[in-house]
Scaffold this motif. Structure first.
Motif, PDB file in Angstrom:
ATOM      1  N   LYS A   1      -3.217  12.214  33.069  1.00  0.00           N
ATOM      2  CA  LYS A   1      -2.362  12.591  34.250  1.00  0.00           C
ATOM      3  C   LYS A   1      -1.106  12.053  34.344  1.00  0.00           C
ATOM      4  O   LYS A   1      -0.435  11.860  35.302  1.00  0.00           O
ATOM      5  CB  LYS A   1      -3.191  12.236  35.385  1.00  0.00           C
ATOM      6  CG  LYS A   1      -4.680  12.864  35.585  1.00  0.00           C
ATOM      7  CD  LYS A   1      -5.346  12.872  36.862  1.00  0.00           C
ATOM      8  CE  LYS A   1      -6.489  13.565  36.905  1.00  0.00           C
ATOM      9  NZ  LYS A   1      -7.344  13.284  38.160  1.00  0.00           N
ATOM     10  N   ALA A   2      -0.652  11.056  33.121  1.00  0.00           N
ATOM     11  CA  ALA A   2       0.574  10.516  33.175  1.00  0.00           C
ATOM     12  C   ALA A   2       1.701  11.225  32.756  1.00  0.00           C
ATOM     13  O   ALA A   2       1.545  12.708  32.709  1.00  0.00           O
ATOM     14  CB  ALA A   2       0.533   9.395  31.985  1.00  0.00           C
ATOM     15  N   SER A   3       2.834  10.818  32.760  1.00  0.00           N
ATOM     16  CA  SER A   3       4.100  11.647  32.653  1.00  0.00           C
ATOM     17  C   SER A   3       4.120  12.206  31.016  1.00  0.00           C
ATOM     18  O   SER A   3       3.334  11.540  30.282  1.00  0.00           O
ATOM     19  CB  SER A   3       5.186  10.740  32.756  1.00  0.00           C
ATOM     20  OG  SER A   3       5.447   9.716  31.926  1.00  0.00           O
ATOM     21  N   LYS A   4       5.148  13.145  30.795  1.00  0.00           N
ATOM     22  CA  LYS A   4       5.275  13.578  29.302  1.00  0.00           C
ATOM     23  C   LYS A   4       5.384  12.413  28.582  1.00  0.00           C
ATOM     24  O   LYS A   4       4.818  12.342  27.455  1.00  0.00           O
ATOM     25  CB  LYS A   4       6.229  14.727  29.293  1.00  0.00           C
ATOM     26  CG  LYS A   4       6.446  14.997  28.008  1.00  0.00           C
ATOM     27  CD  LYS A   4       7.725  16.168  28.104  1.00  0.00           C
ATOM     28  CE  LYS A   4       8.936  15.465  28.079  1.00  0.00           C
ATOM     29  NZ  LYS A   4      10.171  16.384  28.028  1.00  0.00           N
ATOM     30  N   GLU A   5       6.416  11.694  28.825  1.00  0.00           N
ATOM     31  CA  GLU A   5       6.906  10.596  28.135  1.00  0.00           C
ATOM     32  C   GLU A   5       5.841   9.543  27.614  1.00  0.00           C
ATOM     33  O   GLU A   5       5.540   9.155  26.322  1.00  0.00           O
ATOM     34  CB  GLU A   5       7.922   9.929  28.696  1.00  0.00           C
ATOM     35  CG  GLU A   5       9.368  10.647  28.760  1.00  0.00           C
ATOM     36  CD  GLU A   5       9.343  11.669  29.723  1.00  0.00           C
ATOM     37  OE1 GLU A   5      10.043  12.503  29.637  1.00  0.00           O
ATOM     38  OE2 GLU A   5       8.467  11.649  30.706  1.00  0.00           O
ATOM     39  N   VAL A   6       4.898   9.168  28.724  1.00  0.00           N
ATOM     40  CA  VAL A   6       3.779   8.165  28.522  1.00  0.00           C
ATOM     41  C   VAL A   6       2.764   8.637  27.616  1.00  0.00           C
ATOM     42  O   VAL A   6       2.343   8.161  26.687  1.00  0.00           O
ATOM     43  CB  VAL A   6       3.204   7.772  29.848  1.00  0.00           C
ATOM     44  CG1 VAL A   6       2.199   7.040  29.533  1.00  0.00           C
ATOM     45  CG2 VAL A   6       4.289   6.975  30.787  1.00  0.00           C
TER      46      VAL A   6
ATOM     47  N   TYR B   1      -3.372  16.752  31.181  1.00  0.00           N
ATOM     48  CA  TYR B   1      -2.107  16.953  30.294  1.00  0.00           C
ATOM     49  C   TYR B   1      -1.034  17.985  30.823  1.00  0.00           C
ATOM     50  O   TYR B   1      -0.418  18.487  30.211  1.00  0.00           O
ATOM     51  CB  TYR B   1      -2.433  17.214  28.713  1.00  0.00           C
ATOM     52  CG  TYR B   1      -3.188  16.279  28.054  1.00  0.00           C
ATOM     53  CD1 TYR B   1      -2.698  14.873  27.888  1.00  0.00           C
ATOM     54  CD2 TYR B   1      -4.544  16.383  27.551  1.00  0.00           C
ATOM     55  CE1 TYR B   1      -3.516  13.837  27.361  1.00  0.00           C
ATOM     56  CE2 TYR B   1      -5.236  15.600  26.965  1.00  0.00           C
ATOM     57  CZ  TYR B   1      -4.686  14.018  26.816  1.00  0.00           C
ATOM     58  OH  TYR B   1      -5.407  13.269  26.114  1.00  0.00           O
ATOM     59  N   GLU B   2      -1.028  18.054  32.266  1.00  0.00           N
ATOM     60  CA  GLU B   2      -0.233  18.917  32.771  1.00  0.00           C
ATOM     61  C   GLU B   2       1.151  18.798  32.626  1.00  0.00           C
ATOM     62  O   GLU B   2       1.828  19.711  32.886  1.00  0.00           O
ATOM     63  CB  GLU B   2      -0.758  19.328  34.214  1.00  0.00           C
ATOM     64  CG  GLU B   2      -2.281  19.796  34.366  1.00  0.00           C
ATOM     65  CD  GLU B   2      -2.517  20.177  35.969  1.00  0.00           C
ATOM     66  OE1 GLU B   2      -2.578  21.386  36.281  1.00  0.00           O
ATOM     67  OE2 GLU B   2      -2.890  19.216  36.487  1.00  0.00           O
ATOM     68  N   SER B   3       1.398  17.641  32.635  1.00  0.00           N
ATOM     69  CA  SER B   3       2.979  17.224  32.319  1.00  0.00           C
ATOM     70  C   SER B   3       3.372  17.586  31.190  1.00  0.00           C
ATOM     71  O   SER B   3       4.599  17.730  30.850  1.00  0.00           O
ATOM     72  CB  SER B   3       2.891  15.680  32.355  1.00  0.00           C
ATOM     73  OG  SER B   3       2.541  14.860  31.395  1.00  0.00           O
TER      74      SER B   3
END
Length: 314
Positions: free
Chosen positions: A39-44, A97-99
């Motif tokens: 659920k983290a950001s794309k970059e993370v 992984y929605e980001s």
């Protein structure tokens, strides 16, 4: 391509290892795994994926005889929804992984890898597990038709003919999936996963467990034994028609629930025999490494030529 890196992407983890392509075995010292916050950001997320893959790349680069100019193939065992031909993630509405929605994994991940001299290929995670399960057999089955299932937080499945995933046809379920099919008026995903065991144990004892199927297996009281026997019966009743329709000769079972097979495998096989179904049942202890092996087979060029035009968009 002599060096291939297989990558297994799970809902909360990533695993990576280099594969010796001529024999399809994991090279010692190249396996790495780590937790991922889906659920983290794309970059993370991409940084974490790259961190684990870079560990494997570092070992490969330091391997005697490795040619620094040689391109490395990176093959992903990837859950859906995903555009497997293009490498574009389509995760939406599935709480993971929605980001990465509409993100090109090859383009964006490349920014974080320590080498740019790589080539990417992708395949559905259930299919990768199935291919890997066949590759791990000591003898390739005479009957090339294989059903592979993963039993864990969800219920994954793949139908393969001579290692090729089959997703359409009169003898396979729609999309080659089983999780969305019905059993006893419910989704199969709810009947053959960890939450079914936890719900059954709570209904039987009034006790709420949280650690999963292993906790129930370790208790091994009369309630646990009965739950596993019921599971074996249900799994037989559900799978039998698909086994017969597909004429499968091998059933590969993986996932965390498979680690407790001592409590359900014998009655499951007995139930199949009572239905006059004869096939080999193979339990795979390490699902992640098996999926890594299966993904690496994407760089078998003969296999790739057969499968690349059939890769699902999602």
């Amino acid at each position: 391509m002599s060096i291939i890196i297989g990558v297994d992407i799970g809902g909360s983890h990533i695993s990576s290892a280099a594969i010796q392509s001529n024999v399809f075995t994991i090279i010692d010292g190249t396996y790495f795994s780590g937790a991922v916050n889906s659920k983290a950001s794309k970059e993370v997320i991409l940084e974490k994926w790259a961190e684990i893959i870079n560990h494997t790349i570092n070992v490969v680069h330091n391997t005697p005889g490795f040619d620094a100019d040689e391109k490395i193939g990176i093959a992903f065992s990837m859950p859906g929804p995903f555009q497997y031909q293009t490498g574009i993630a389509m995760f939406e509405g599935n709480d993971k992984y929605e980001s990465l929605y509409n993100v090109s994994v090859p383009d964006e991940l490349l920014k974080y890898l320590k080498t740019q001299n790589v080539s990417f290929r992708f395949l559905n995670d259930a299919s990768c597990f199935g291919v890997g399960g066949v590759l791990k057999q000591e003898q390739e089955p005479e009957n090339k038709k294989v059903i592979a299932i993963t039993l864990g937080t969800g219920f994954g499945a793949a139908f393969l003919d001579n290692k090729l995933p089959i997703t359409q046809g009169d003898n396979v379920p729609d999309n080659g999936c089983l999780w969305d099919k019905k059993y006893n008026g419910d989704l199969a995903d709810n009947c053959f996963s960890t939450r079914w065991f936890l719900n059954q144990y709570e209904q039987s004892t009034g006790e709420k467990l949280t650690d999963g199927v292993k906790e129930i297996a370790d208790i091994e009281n009369e309630h646990a034994v009965k739950i596993f026997r019921n599971f074996a019966f249900n799994l037989t009743e559900f799978l039998a028609p698909y086994i017969v329709d597909f004429n499968a000769g091998l059933l590969v079972i993986g996932g965390n629930i498979a680690k407790s097979h001592r409590l359900f495998l014998a009655p499951f096989e007995e139930n199949l025999k009572n239905k006059n179904i004869e096939l080999v049942v193979s339990i795979v202890d390490n699902t992640e490494q098996t999926s890594i092996l299966g993904s690496s087979y994407l760089f078998n060029e003969s296999f790739w030529e057969k499968i690349k035009e059939e890769l699902p968009l999602f």
